[in-house]
Design a protein around this motif. Structure first.
Motif, mmCIF file in Angstrom:
data_model
loop_
_atom_site.group_PDB
_atom_site.id
_atom_site.type_symbol
_atom_site.label_atom_id
_atom_site.label_comp_id
_atom_site.label_asym_id
_atom_site.label_seq_id
_atom_site.Cartn_x
_atom_site.Cartn_y
_atom_site.Cartn_z
ATOM 1 N N ALA A 99 24.357 74.783 61.713
ATOM 2 C CA ALA A 99 25.119 75.517 60.703
ATOM 3 C C ALA A 99 26.224 76.351 61.358
ATOM 4 C CB ALA A 99 24.185 76.409 59.896
ATOM 5 N N ARG A 100 25.893 77.007 62.464
ATOM 6 C CA ARG A 100 26.880 77.845 63.161
ATOM 7 C C ARG A 100 28.034 77.000 63.695
ATOM 8 N NH1 ARG A 100 23.666 79.910 66.467
ATOM 9 N NH2 ARG A 100 24.089 78.588 68.268
ATOM 10 N N LEU A 101 27.716 75.864 64.305
ATOM 11 C CA LEU A 101 28.767 75.005 64.856
ATOM 12 C C LEU A 101 29.633 74.411 63.753
ATOM 13 C CD1 LEU A 101 26.815 73.214 67.712
ATOM 14 C CD2 LEU A 101 28.723 74.797 67.987
ATOM 15 N N ALA A 102 29.028 74.057 62.623
ATOM 16 C CA ALA A 102 29.813 73.537 61.515
ATOM 17 C C ALA A 102 30.802 74.593 61.016
ATOM 18 C CB ALA A 102 28.899 73.082 60.380
ATOM 19 N N GLU A 103 30.351 75.822 60.901
ATOM 20 C CA GLU A 103 31.237 76.909 60.472
ATOM 21 C C GLU A 103 32.362 77.128 61.490
ATOM 22 O OE1 GLU A 103 28.903 80.390 59.881
ATOM 23 O OE2 GLU A 103 27.868 79.611 58.102
ATOM 24 N N GLN A 104 32.015 77.099 62.771
ATOM 25 C CA GLN A 104 33.027 77.303 63.805
ATOM 26 C C GLN A 104 34.043 76.164 63.811
ATOM 27 O OE1 GLN A 104 30.273 77.666 67.083
ATOM 28 N NE2 GLN A 104 30.341 79.906 67.055
ATOM 29 N N ALA A 105 33.568 74.944 63.601
ATOM 30 C CA ALA A 105 34.486 73.805 63.547
ATOM 31 C C ALA A 105 35.469 73.965 62.385
ATOM 32 C CB ALA A 105 33.697 72.505 63.408
ATOM 33 N N LEU A 106 34.955 74.304 61.227
ATOM 34 C CA LEU A 106 35.822 74.474 60.058
ATOM 35 C C LEU A 106 36.845 75.584 60.299
ATOM 36 C CD1 LEU A 106 33.126 74.069 57.275
ATOM 37 C CD2 LEU A 106 35.076 72.535 57.666
ATOM 38 N N ALA A 107 36.426 76.652 60.958
ATOM 39 C CA ALA A 107 37.350 77.753 61.239
ATOM 40 C C ALA A 107 38.475 77.327 62.175
ATOM 41 C CB ALA A 107 36.583 78.931 61.843
ATOM 42 N N LEU A 108 38.215 76.315 63.004
ATOM 43 C CA LEU A 108 39.228 75.779 63.917
ATOM 44 C C LEU A 108 40.076 74.686 63.274
ATOM 45 C CD1 LEU A 108 37.021 75.533 67.134
ATOM 46 C CD2 LEU A 108 39.051 76.986 66.869
ATOM 47 N N GLY A 109 39.795 74.383 62.021
ATOM 48 C CA GLY A 109 40.521 73.314 61.347
ATOM 49 C C GLY A 109 39.980 71.930 61.641
ATOM 50 N N LEU A 110 38.763 71.859 62.178
ATOM 51 C CA LEU A 110 38.118 70.587 62.499
ATOM 52 C C LEU A 110 37.118 70.215 61.409
ATOM 53 C CD1 LEU A 110 37.274 71.398 66.227
ATOM 54 C CD2 LEU A 110 39.043 69.805 65.454
ATOM 55 N N THR A 111 37.028 68.945 61.086
ATOM 56 C CA THR A 111 36.029 68.459 60.152
ATOM 57 C C THR A 111 34.715 68.217 60.893
ATOM 58 O OG1 THR A 111 37.656 67.375 58.737
ATOM 59 C CG2 THR A 111 35.385 66.592 58.588
ATOM 60 N N PRO A 112 33.629 68.888 60.517
ATOM 61 C CA PRO A 112 32.326 68.550 61.101
ATOM 62 C C PRO A 112 31.881 67.169 60.613
ATOM 63 C CG PRO A 112 32.308 70.746 60.104
ATOM 64 C CD PRO A 112 33.541 70.054 59.613
ATOM 65 N N PHE A 113 31.604 66.285 61.531
ATOM 66 C CA PHE A 113 31.120 64.934 61.240
ATOM 67 C C PHE A 113 29.644 64.947 61.623
ATOM 68 C CE2 PHE A 113 30.496 60.407 62.005
ATOM 69 C CZ PHE A 113 31.381 59.758 61.152
ATOM 70 N N ILE A 114 28.806 65.299 60.648
ATOM 71 C CA ILE A 114 27.394 65.572 60.925
ATOM 72 C C ILE A 114 26.596 64.274 60.820
ATOM 73 C CG2 ILE A 114 25.365 66.885 60.239
ATOM 74 C CD1 ILE A 114 27.265 68.972 59.036
ATOM 75 N N GLU A 115 25.968 63.908 61.924
ATOM 76 C CA GLU A 115 25.258 62.626 61.995
ATOM 77 C C GLU A 115 23.760 62.834 61.784
ATOM 78 O OE1 GLU A 115 26.230 59.394 65.027
ATOM 79 O OE2 GLU A 115 24.392 60.307 65.818
ATOM 80 N N VAL A 116 23.188 62.027 60.899
ATOM 81 C CA VAL A 116 21.757 62.075 60.589
ATOM 82 C C VAL A 116 21.162 60.673 60.681
ATOM 83 C CG1 VAL A 116 21.978 64.096 59.083
ATOM 84 C CG2 VAL A 116 22.197 61.793 58.108
ATOM 85 N N ALA A 117 19.839 60.640 60.838
ATOM 86 C CA ALA A 117 19.164 59.337 60.894
ATOM 87 C C ALA A 117 17.842 59.334 60.139
ATOM 88 C CB ALA A 117 18.922 58.927 62.350
ATOM 89 N N THR A 118 17.396 60.494 59.643
ATOM 90 C CA THR A 118 16.127 60.566 58.922
ATOM 91 C C THR A 118 16.276 61.465 57.701
ATOM 92 O OG1 THR A 118 15.278 62.529 60.061
ATOM 93 C CG2 THR A 118 14.872 60.382 61.123
ATOM 94 N N SER A 119 15.359 61.307 56.763
ATOM 95 C CA SER A 119 15.386 62.164 55.578
ATOM 96 C C SER A 119 15.123 63.623 55.946
ATOM 97 C CB SER A 119 14.362 61.677 54.547
ATOM 98 O OG SER A 119 13.065 61.647 55.105
#
Length: 238
Positions: free
Chosen positions: A113-133
């Motif tokens: 969550a923290r890294l996603a917020e920091q990425a957005l603040a830098l103008g970067l799109t978080p590309f969050i990868e998942v593999a399980t429910s």
């Protein structure tokens, strides 16, 4: 300036993120004597809305590869690597990336969550990868993020066959995260399969090794376009 990564995907009639990486998980040379910029030009010529550049060492990548591609193209570029701290996000931004990979399997919920917020603040799109429910259920609010289902297993360094049923199973949960842009990633070789995933509700696909091996990239794209005419993609708003 590149347009935002998500807007580029949502605005494309063929929303395929095309990837640049030096070698496959099994060590196969995927560049085959071509420069990264030659590959980027080829992708841009067939209408790719976004590019992915693999900087991870598993696949022979490095940061110079990212800088070379972002310095050459105006398309939004995803940096694919195991990013785990804010310094890496700032470095990605400095090197011209528009999006950054965040791997749910490697990051505790709070850190993700923290890294996603920091990425957005830098103008970067978080590309969050998942593999399980379970990974999907543990995600933070994902407005402004891509949520991507990896059809391969990072525990085996993505060797072996893809589990495309994983994308089909997880799609309802991924759509429930609030992400405007669910993506199915890896192991998508057949254009007809690609069309079915888009028609089912995925907003984008990430296709890597197969397109790097393809001698007739234009023919693959044309076959996907034909399949999409038979099974249209649902309309989405960005």
């Amino acid at each position: 300036m590149s347009q935002p990564f998500i807007d580029a995907l949502l605005g494309s009639g063929r929303p395929v993120i095309m990837e640049v990486k030096p070698r496959s998980a099994d060590g196969e040379d995927l560049l085959r004597g071509r420069s990264p910029t030659e590959i980027a030009d080829r992708y841009e010529a067939v209408g790719a809305p976004c590019l992915s550049v693999v900087t991870g060492r598993w696949f022979g990548g490095h940061l110079g590869l990212l800088a070379e591609v972002t310095g050459h193209t105006q398309l939004p570029v995803l940096q694919k690597d195991f990013l785990t701290n804010a310094d890496q996000l700032r470095q990605a931004s400095d090197l011209g990336a528009a999006a950054v990979l965040l791997t749910a399997a490697l990051l505790p919920k709070v850190a993700l969550a923290r890294l996603a917020e920091q990425a957005l603040a830098l103008g970067l799109t978080p590309f969050i990868e998942v593999a399980t429910s379970a990974e999907v259920d543990a995600l933070p609010p994902c407005e402004g993020c891509v949520v991507a289902v990896n059809n391969k297993d990072i525990r085996t360094r993505e060797r072996g066959d893809a589990d495309l049923d994983r994308s089909r199973r997880l799609l309802p949960a991924v759509r429930g995260t609030g992400s405007p842009c669910p993506v199915s990633a890896s192991g998508i070789d057949d254009p007809r399969v690609a069309a079915r995933l888009l028609s089912a509700g995925y907003a984008g696909l990430l296709v890597g090794s197969h397109l790097l091996r393809a001698d007739r990239l234009e023919a693959w794209c044309a076959e996907l376009d034909e399949a999409l005419l038979a099974a249209p993609v649902p309309r989405r708003s960005g």
